[in-house]
Motif scaffolding. Structure first.
Motif, PDB file in Angstrom:
ATOM      1  N   ALA C 184      -2.946  -2.678   2.594  1.00  0.00           N
ATOM      2  CA  ALA C 184      -2.385  -3.607   3.653  1.00  0.00           C
ATOM      3  C   ALA C 184      -4.027  -3.781   4.710  1.00  0.00           C
ATOM      4  O   ALA C 184      -4.005  -4.686   5.549  1.00  0.00           O
ATOM      5  CB  ALA C 184      -1.420  -3.588   4.164  1.00  0.00           C
ATOM      6  N   TYR C 216       1.718  -3.927  -2.586  1.00  0.00           N
ATOM      7  CA  TYR C 216       0.844  -2.877  -2.266  1.00  0.00           C
ATOM      8  C   TYR C 216       0.542  -1.935  -3.103  1.00  0.00           C
ATOM      9  O   TYR C 216       1.458  -1.131  -3.035  1.00  0.00           O
ATOM     10  CB  TYR C 216       0.839  -2.538  -0.713  1.00  0.00           C
ATOM     11  CG  TYR C 216       0.467  -4.200   0.074  1.00  0.00           C
ATOM     12  CD1 TYR C 216      -0.725  -4.184   0.474  1.00  0.00           C
ATOM     13  CD2 TYR C 216       1.595  -4.555   0.654  1.00  0.00           C
ATOM     14  CE1 TYR C 216      -1.040  -5.410   1.322  1.00  0.00           C
ATOM     15  CE2 TYR C 216       1.481  -5.658   1.401  1.00  0.00           C
ATOM     16  CZ  TYR C 216       0.110  -6.034   1.822  1.00  0.00           C
ATOM     17  OH  TYR C 216       0.113  -7.214   2.649  1.00  0.00           O
ATOM     18  N   ASP C 218      -2.190   0.256  -2.649  1.00  0.00           N
ATOM     19  CA  ASP C 218      -2.923   0.916  -1.764  1.00  0.00           C
ATOM     20  C   ASP C 218      -4.261   1.302  -2.484  1.00  0.00           C
ATOM     21  O   ASP C 218      -4.826   2.598  -2.134  1.00  0.00           O
ATOM     22  CB  ASP C 218      -2.250   2.375  -1.457  1.00  0.00           C
ATOM     23  CG  ASP C 218      -0.981   1.976  -0.387  1.00  0.00           C
ATOM     24  OD1 ASP C 218      -0.951   0.768   0.132  1.00  0.00           O
ATOM     25  OD2 ASP C 218      -0.391   3.078  -0.058  1.00  0.00           O
ATOM     26  N   LYS C 223      -0.169   4.871  -7.331  1.00  0.00           N
ATOM     27  CA  LYS C 223       0.636   4.158  -6.514  1.00  0.00           C
ATOM     28  C   LYS C 223       0.843   2.924  -7.214  1.00  0.00           C
ATOM     29  O   LYS C 223       1.868   2.036  -7.329  1.00  0.00           O
ATOM     30  CB  LYS C 223      -0.035   3.920  -4.968  1.00  0.00           C
ATOM     31  CG  LYS C 223       0.991   3.613  -3.906  1.00  0.00           C
ATOM     32  CD  LYS C 223       1.431   4.525  -3.141  1.00  0.00           C
ATOM     33  CE  LYS C 223       2.340   4.266  -2.125  1.00  0.00           C
ATOM     34  NZ  LYS C 223       1.917   4.430  -0.891  1.00  0.00           N
TER      35      LYS C 223
END
Lengths: 316, 365, 360
Positions: C184, C216, C218, C223
């Protein structure tokens, strides 16, 4: 401890229907890395040492094995595991030598090792400035993770084998029991003829080897490795051990505890994106708070149990 | 008497010697490079010089404040790996509070003062929480507790900031933080960043506290032997709690400078890994996680040493940032291995000598 | 041997060393100078000679930026400038600041920066400009007050809409669509997210499609994989995914494959070719996009050299000539700073991806 796990699972299942069906295999897969490393970490913690370089070792061994596969030196899956485990074991051996004969505190040695391993990866003779990606790996190795036996991925069997092996080793062999002796009282152990330094080195070699193995497992799972890919894993491995009631001072801890701890962390890990799907921020927050709470709850429970035992003793 | 004094500062002398050697090597390399440039008809760049080192020092000072706090904790034989996260949390609280106060219509100056206080208090509270947990739950190692709180504080940061970068670039009041970090004073032709004075000021306070006060001696006593310290009437828990508060406070202080360095922005993932830098600096400075030894003077020297090492390797030898970490790792291990080896060697020599003299004595009889 | 003789010997050795050191130093200098002179004599004079460029990338081991560095290398062979490049280990702001300060001290003439945080480096970039260094940002901008020019491969609008149009067409303009983005805090990702979201909400041609939102990952493989898994679990009917980061792309494709959703879910994204070749061939990703980072680095280097030599000025409407590009013009960007778009998108599909594997 088990209670916490069940409570947590129940809570999540209520929120997300069908959670357990979808995710039990996923949890198994997620905790496999933590479990394999947890087994090695248990050995290190038992002798009263600690290793915070495991994540870096994992990356390094996966990178070396990956490069060897990319350049065509290795074709078979078995060799990958052998290479990875060996790399890990060598690093573990160095760490062990420094902590036992060099008498440097394990936190410092492994902190230094962490820097060294991470810095070695981008060297030209290992990864250079590239990373290992899918095209670098053989198809057999890539498909290996998808192979299932009786509906359960092969990787889970490997994990179970490692865990059983370590459990039996620690509990029933003479060398394994030395770990406990060295951890609880090194002086007494020395008096009784246990080679304290040798045992410590062995523990570190085992820890490094499991970390190397976990690195290969991760490479098989994600088909990619680069520097820093696993950073933070070391913290979760240690957290799994602590959750499983392993004493950080050494001398106390059981394999089954680590298993439960690792499963709990994997559950937290897989449940949180399901609960807060749109908010990574929330998930970060809850991960932290849940692990902290679980550690503290664990202590409370143990204190409570001790108190009751004492009271019962007094009554008698 | 004099000999004892020298031995007390043996490690600091070694650090000083190391610094000198590094300096000579870098200076030499620089001279060679410049000579080549001049010969090619370009102007000499003189990359490595005392004035450049001093004026560029502030990048390497960010974690020095944490290292001071960490030194206290290490002196007691504890460790705190949550400092990076608590520093970020302090900065986050500061930023959010400032913005809220402004939107409530408060005077910017006043709001800023409040926000800075809140930042320092947050840091101290983080430390208090660590200290409380550690003294309350003795069966957990400080390492484990602060590991848990690290994850927790980091999570809180994400909760407070929500993943966005908090920006204050155009806010004149807030820009004072930038000045705090960037300001330089001209002293004798040298551009000295003010952050150095802040650091030295704190270092003096810490030096006096640790080496000249009773509390400092008690702290080392705890590091030597916690049980013995308790039996000799030291309130171990209270002192430990206080030291963790100080450590958290120092983390907040360094977060103030960090915010300045990041052009007055706050981000939830800022300062990850700073705890490791802080530990590395403190350990190279002669403190050890075993507790009971160390000197603030060593920490100051090791801050400089790290700065010179990173700068020299980076600018002169063209090492990429990541390889510098290799040097850091090796220095870290060697800095604790070498004294141990020396000690062992000395002990062995002493033993041999004793044996010999014992034998001779026996023969004389 | 007595103690005194010992100390005497030690003193003598020390004295000898001190005397020898300058001698050795001068010898070394002479040799190095001779070598450099010999090197210079052999080459001809090129426009970039004597110019040194410092390239600061987001992270030390990011393959994408190494491709960009490859572009700088290509340009340096043609123009004859020197360049150094580095990136922090951890993709952090302070790491980049440290590197920039090193470059300032090394006396580079131009800094080319791909920043991790648009506003985080403004101060140090300004310090560089005060020292007479030109600051160009490429790929990820430095805020206008800290830069001279921003060199971008394509406007974010083009990037976002190219992907969206492609995937929508593949989905027959119906079904659920999810966006797995980076962190973000990344300014470029947020721009892309905003354009996609806006188009999905307002453009009538997407009226039959449901936009599940921005998720998201990241900019991290693991992730992103987990995020994608969570999306598939939560929205079993999802039909399309966009992954506009080089790390999320392969993770999302792998996740679709592992979940056995091949043929049911399709994806596209901004990806490198060799990461995705397998999925592109298998149809999970019918095609993916990227600009050409090599060309980006190459163009940035040309702009830098031209600016140092005074051939171009940093003003709106200035035309720039780079081999391979015609009539590029500096524009005023949304943020008020100067920007140069190369406006070139590279499409990897079943037939073209293999040409790119070795490069990207």
């Amino acid at each position: 401890m088990f209670l916490i796990l069940i409570l947590f699972l129940a809570g999540v299942s209520l929120r997300v229907p069908g959670y357990l069906d979808n995710n039990s295999v996923n949890i198994l897969k997620n905790c496999s890395l933590n479990l394999v490393m947890g087994a090695g970490m248990l050995c290190v913690l038992l002798v009263g040492s600690i290793d915070i370089s495991v994540a870096a070792v994992m990356e390094l061994s996966a990178a070396i094995a990956g490069v060897l596969m990319r350049d065509g030196h290795i074709q078979s899956i078995g060799m990958m595991f052998v290479v990875g485990t060996l790399v890990g074991a060598v690093i573990g051996c160095v760490t062990g030598l420094l902590t036992s004969y060099g008498k440097v505190l394990p936190i410092i040695v492994t902190l230094g090792m962490m820097y060294v391993c991470r810095a070695l990866i981008p060297m030209d003779f290992i990864l250079g400035m590239n990373k290992i990606a899918r095209v670098d790996l053989t198809d057999a190795f890539k498909d290996f993770i998808l192979v299932r036996f009786l509906g359960i991925p092969v990787i889970a069997y490997i994990t179970v084998a490692v865990v059983l092996l370590f459990g039996i080793f620690l509990k029933y062999t003479r060398i394994g029991r030395r770990f406990y002796a060295v951890g609880s009282n090194p002086e007494a152990a020395r008096m009784r003829g246990v080679p304290v330094n040798g045992t410590k080195i062995l523990a570190h070699i085992l820890c490094g080897a499991t970390a190397g193995m976990a690195g290969i497992m991760r490479l098989a799972e994600y088909n990619a490795i680069e520097k820093g890919a696993c950073s933070g894993m070391e913290m979760f491995v240690i957290a799994a051990c602590v959750l499983g009631g392993v004493s950080v001072m050494g001398g106390y801890g059981k394999m089954i505890g680590v298993v439960i701890g690792a499963i709990l962390i994997a559950t937290i890990d897989s449940a949180i994106p399901q609960l807060f799907i749109n908010a990574t921020m929330m998930s970060e927050f809850f991960k932290g708070i849940l692990i902290l709470a679980a550690i503290l709850l664990n202590v409370f429970l143990r204190r409570w149990a001790e108190k009751r035992r004492k009271m019962r003793g007094n009554a008698r | 008497m004099k000999k004892g004094k020298i031995r007390d500062f043996a490690w600091e002398l070694i650090l000083l010697a190391l610094l000198l050697i590094l300096w000579i090597v870098f200076e030499w390399k620089d001279t060679v490079r410049d000579a080549v440039l001049v010969a090619l008809g370009r102007k000499a760049k003189n990359v490595f010089s005392f004035s450049k080192m001093v004026s560029g020092m502030q990048v390497y000072m960010l974690y020095s404040f944490m290292a001071l706090g960490m030194a206290l904790i290490l002196g007691m034989g504890d460790i705190d790996i949550s400092v990076g996260a608590s520093a970020t949390l302090s900065a986050a609280v500061m930023g959010v509070l400032y913005r809220t106060l402004l939107s409530c219509g408060m005077n910017p100056g006043l709001a800023f003062a409040f926000a800075i206080c809140a930042c320092l208090v947050t840091g101290a509270l983080c430390g208090l929480f660590n200290g409380y947990l550690i003294t309350r739950f003795r069966e957990l190692f400080p390492m484990i507790v602060t590991l848990g709180t690290m994850l927790f504080y980091r999570g809180l940061c994400y909760l407070v900031l929500g993943g966005n970068t908090l920006r204050f670039e155009d806010d004149a009041t807030w820009a004072q933080l930038k000045a705090l970090y960037n300001n330089k004073v001209l002293i004798g032709g040298l551009n000295v960043p003010t952050i150095i004075f802040w650091f030295l000021g704190f270092a003096v306070v810490f030096y006096v506290f640790l080496h000249k006060s009773t509390a400092g001696r008690r702290l080392f006593a705890i590091g030597e032997n916690r049980v013995a310290a308790r039996y000799s009437g030291i309130r171990v828990d209270r002192l430990e709690l206080a030291m963790f508060v100080v450590c958290g406070f120092m983390a907040a202080v360094s977060s103030l400078f960090y915010v300045g360095s990041a052009s007055a922005t706050v981000r939830a993932d800022a300062m990850t890994g700073y705890e490791m830098y802080a530990i590395a600096v403190a350990v190279l400075g002669g403190f050890s996680t075993g507790g009971g030894k160390g000197n603030i003077l060593g920490v100051v020297l090791s801050v400089v040493l790290f700065g010179v090492l990173k700068k020299g390797l980076g600018t002169l030898f063209g090492f990429p940032d990541s390889v510098i970490n290799l040097a850091v790792g090796i220095v870290l291990i060697l800095s604790s291995l070498l004294p141990n080896l020396c000690e062992m060697l000395a002990a062995k020599i002493r033993m041999d000598r004793q044996k010999k003299s014992g034998k001779e004595g026996a023969e004389n009889d | 041997m007595t103690k005194r003789t010992f100390s005497r010997i030690r003193k003598a050795v020390a004295l000898l060393l001190v005397l020898l050191l300058p001698l050795a130093a001068t010898g070394c200098v002479k040799r190095a100078v001779a070598k450099a002179l010999a090197e210079q004599a052999s080459g001809e004079r090129l426009p970039g000679e004597g110019i040194s460029i410092g390239v600061v990338i987001k992270q030390s081991d990011n393959a994408y930026f190494h491709a960009a560095v490859e572009g700088f290398r290509k340009a340096s062979e043609e123009l004859g400038f020197e360049f150094v490049f580095d990136g922090p280990d951890d993709a952090s702001n302070d790491g980049q600041e440290r590197i920039i300060r090193n470059y300032i001290d090394q006396g580079v003439d131009v800094l080319c920066v791909a920043t991790n945080d648009a506003s985080g480096l403004v101060d140090v970039c300004n310090e560089a400009r005060e020292a007479g260094i030109l600051v160009l940002s490429f790929d990820s901008k430095v805020n206008p007050e800290g830069r001279d020019l921003d060199v971008m491969p394509a406007s974010f609008k083009t990037i976002a809409l190219t992907q969206l149009e492609f995937i929508a067409e593949q989905m027959n303009y119906e079904g659920q669509l999810a966006l797995v983005t980076g962190a973000a805090t990344m300014p470029n990702m947020n721009m892309i997210n905003a354009y996609v979201t806006e188009a999905m909400e307002t453009d009538p041609q997407y009226a039959n499609m449901e936009f599940l939102g921005v998720f998201y990952g990241d900019d991290d493989y693991t992730k992103s994989y987990d995020t994608c898994k969570a999306i598939i679990d939560q929205y079993p009917d999802v039909k399309g995914m966009i992954a506009p980061t080089t790390n999320a792309g392969p993770a999302v494709a792998k996740c679709i494959m592992d979940e056995g959703k091949q043929g049911q879910i399709i994806m596209t994204g901004l990806t490198l070719a060799h990461d995705m070749a397998e999925y592109i061939h298998s149809g999970i990703a019918p095609a993916t996009f990227l600009w050409n980072p090599i060309n980006l680095g190459y163009a940035t280097a040309y702009v830098a050299v031209a600016a140092v030599n005074g051939e171009i000025a940093f003003r709106e409407g200035q035309t720039v000539t780079i081999p391979g590009y015609e009539g590029l013009v500096m524009e005023r960007a949304d943020d008020g700073g100067l920007i140069l778009y190369l406006n070139e998108m590279n499409r990897f599909d079943d037939s073209t991806v293999d040409q790119w594997i070795d490069i990207l």
